[in-house]
Design an enzyme around this catalytic site. Structure first.
Site, short mmCIF file in Angstrom:
data_model
loop_
_atom_site.label_atom_id
_atom_site.label_comp_id
_atom_site.label_asym_id
_atom_site.label_seq_id
_atom_site.Cartn_x
_atom_site.Cartn_y
_atom_site.Cartn_z
N LYS A 68 30.40 15.56 50.96
CA LYS A 68 29.35 14.48 51.21
C LYS A 68 30.19 13.07 50.83
O LYS A 68 30.66 13.02 49.65
CB LYS A 68 28.09 14.80 50.12
CG LYS A 68 27.22 13.74 50.07
CD LYS A 68 26.16 14.02 51.25
CE LYS A 68 25.18 13.02 51.55
NZ LYS A 68 25.86 12.06 52.74
N LYS A 92 31.67 12.38 41.44
CA LYS A 92 30.40 11.73 41.64
C LYS A 92 29.41 12.66 41.77
O LYS A 92 28.52 13.03 40.89
CB LYS A 92 30.16 10.80 42.68
CG LYS A 92 29.18 9.74 42.16
CD LYS A 92 28.84 8.81 43.61
CE LYS A 92 30.15 7.80 43.83
NZ LYS A 92 30.17 6.81 44.83
N LYS A 104 34.86 11.27 52.50
CA LYS A 104 34.49 9.72 52.91
C LYS A 104 35.19 9.40 54.28
O LYS A 104 36.08 10.23 54.68
CB LYS A 104 35.50 8.93 51.75
CG LYS A 104 34.78 7.40 51.67
CD LYS A 104 33.48 7.62 50.71
CE LYS A 104 32.92 6.20 50.79
NZ LYS A 104 32.17 6.26 49.52
N THR A 188 21.21 3.06 45.38
CA THR A 188 22.21 2.67 44.72
C THR A 188 21.89 1.96 43.36
O THR A 188 22.31 2.28 42.27
CB THR A 188 23.42 2.51 45.30
OG1 THR A 188 23.52 3.16 46.55
CG2 THR A 188 24.68 2.22 44.64
N ASN A 219 23.84 -4.47 49.70
CA ASN A 219 22.69 -3.54 49.46
C ASN A 219 22.56 -3.21 48.13
O ASN A 219 21.61 -3.17 47.65
CB ASN A 219 23.00 -2.31 50.47
CG ASN A 219 21.86 -1.15 50.21
OD1 ASN A 219 20.70 -1.39 50.03
ND2 ASN A 219 22.29 0.01 50.38
N1 GLU Z 1 28.83 5.59 49.97
C1 GLU Z 1 28.06 6.05 48.93
C2 GLU Z 1 28.85 6.16 47.78
O1 GLU Z 1 30.00 5.73 47.74
C3 GLU Z 1 26.96 7.09 49.22
C4 GLU Z 1 27.26 8.36 49.64
C5 GLU Z 1 26.34 9.27 50.28
O2 GLU Z 1 25.23 8.71 50.10
O3 GLU Z 1 26.75 10.44 50.66
O4 GLU Z 1 28.31 6.74 46.92
#
Ligand code: GLU
Length: 427
Positions: A68, A92, A104, A188, A219
């Site tokens: 993810k 994370k 990513k 976030t 955001n």
């Molecule tokens: N881009 C966000 C992060 O760095 C969210 C990633 C997601 O929702 O999968 O955590």
């Protein structure tokens, strides 16, 4: 930048391993990204010419579930950066105990130079190029720097066209009308806010006596600035990529957001509109903002903002990393020696991926939650993990970043070991 971002990220792993024992096979696995895909994306531009963009998707580890992570559109995107971001996503997701590994993606471009139609063709072209690499049970993209719900909607739609099946769970952060979750856009910042509220009593602080500087007004940055402002904190400085404003008496964040939305820049705040009339402020650069004497510093823009070069000049008491990787490992050591406590990205900004997980669950069950349910579940989850990490840091007498890595490593180690180690083969 001399050192590779990924090898810097790996320093965090090395440090955490001093405090936790996981099987050496698991450690070896975690040093390397599982798979990295580089693609060329041909896009027909509005003037009829063809431009080819470079894109990436990296799956770092999927021992705990499908990978993810977001997709970033930025001129600075490189494979090394995407691999590091995928590494952070892996930790994370484990910190929040989400059933996901880390991934990513990114495309190297300045999205502000493209028209909306060009951006749509690029987003769909990216999915054409990576369609065999992603999927609701394999790897699930989401928004990141300079990508948004509209782009996620195009990506989901393109994947559904390719598969000839409506597949909302392949991408999160979609528009609500296409299966997005309520609360994902603010998640976030909301997660960061819950982390801050959880630790306030531990730090013996009250919002009204707490000054805050926020770097980044996208955001994440704009929303956390507003949440803190509304909760009574004194937000004294904010900035975007063009520059920032500082006022020791505190800024009126909602009006700055309004001005920014209508003018597309914080610079306009310097001399026009209501904020300038009501608040005496000074223009600051992004570098100056980081060095202000404040209680809380919140980097909410890009990685590598606090490095060995400027760490010594940081005067904040606490740093909450809303961006991914804003502090290098060399800077970590300097900040620690100065007694500055850092709340790490893999906890503080995990609200986004947590609500992405909720979106994926809702897509798969076909039953949608209220905003209140989303926020309440996010609060429960992130508060619980914040408390656990705080306790680990106390018990091990280590910094909070290391504690967060230890916490994640235990969960990841278990999953990797469960799949088999050397002992299972060698008698
Ligand atoms: N881009 C966000 C992060 O760095 C969210 C990633 C997601 O929702 O999968 O955590």
């Amino acid at each position: 930048m001399s050192e590779s971002l990924l090898s810097d990220a790996n320093q965090r792993l090395k440090k955490a391993l001093r405090y936790v024992t996981i099987h050496e096979d698991a450690v070896e696995r975690l040093k390397h990204p599982k798979s990295s895909l580089t693609v060329s994306i041909p896009v027909r531009m509005d003037n009829g010419s063809l431009r080819v963009f470079q894109g990436y998707r990296v799956r770092y580890d999927d021992s705990r579930g499908p990978a993810k992570g977001g997709v970033r559109f930025h001129p600075g995107v490189t494979l090394d950066e995407v691999q590091s971001l995928a590494f952070w996503m892996t930790f994370k997701c484990a910190v929040l105990n989400l059933p996901f590994g880390g991934a990513k993606g990114g495309i190297t471009l300045n999205p502000k130079e493209l028209s909306k139609f060009e951006l749509e063709r690029l987003s769909r072209g990216y999915v054409d190029a990576i369609a065999d690499f992603i999927g609701p049970d394999v790897d699930i993209p989401a928004p990141d720097v300079y990508t948004n719900p509209m782009i996620m909607g195009w990506m989901m739609d393109q994947y559904s066209i390719i598969r000839r099946q409506i597949t909302p769970a392949v991408v999160t952060g979609k528009p609500i009308a296409m299966g997005g979750s309520l609360g994902r856009e603010t998640a976030t910042a909301m997660g960061a806010f819950f982390v801050i509220q959880t630790v306030m009593p531990k730090l013996n602080r009250k919002p009204e006596n707490t000054t805050v500087a926020v770097q980044g007004f996208g955001n994440a940055g704009a929303v956390i600035a507003e949440l803190l402002f509304r909760a009574g904190y004194k937000v004294v400085a904010v900035s975007d990529s063009q520059g920032g404003v500082y006022s020791p008496q505190g800024l009126d964040i909602p009006s700055i957001r309004k001005i920014k939305e209508s003018t597309r820049g914080i610079k306009a705040v310097y001399c026009e509109g209501s904020v300038c009339n009501h608040v005496d402020h000074t223009a600051v650069t992004n570098a100056e903002l980081l060095e202000l004497e404040v209680d809380f510093l919140i980097p909410a823009a890009l990685e590598n903002q606090i490095t060995a070069e400027n760490a010594d000049r940081i005067r904040a008491s606490y740093i909450f990393e809303v961006a991914n990787g804003p502090i290098t490992s060399a800077a970590d050591a300097i900040l620690e020696a100065k007694g500055i406590q850092v709340f790490p990205d893999i906890l503080v900004n995990a609200g986004g991926v947590t609500v992405s997980y909720f979106e994926w669950v809702q897509n798969r069950s076909g039953y949608y939650w209220t905003l209140q349910e989303v926020n309440q579940r996010l609060e429960e989850k992130i508060t619980r993990e914040t408390e656990l990490i705080w306790t680990i840091a106390q018990e091990l007498n280590c910094d909070l970043r290391t504690a967060a890595y230890v916490h994640a490593l235990k969960r990841m180690g278990e999953a990797i070991e469960a799949k088999g180690t050397r002992e299972d083969y060698v008698k």
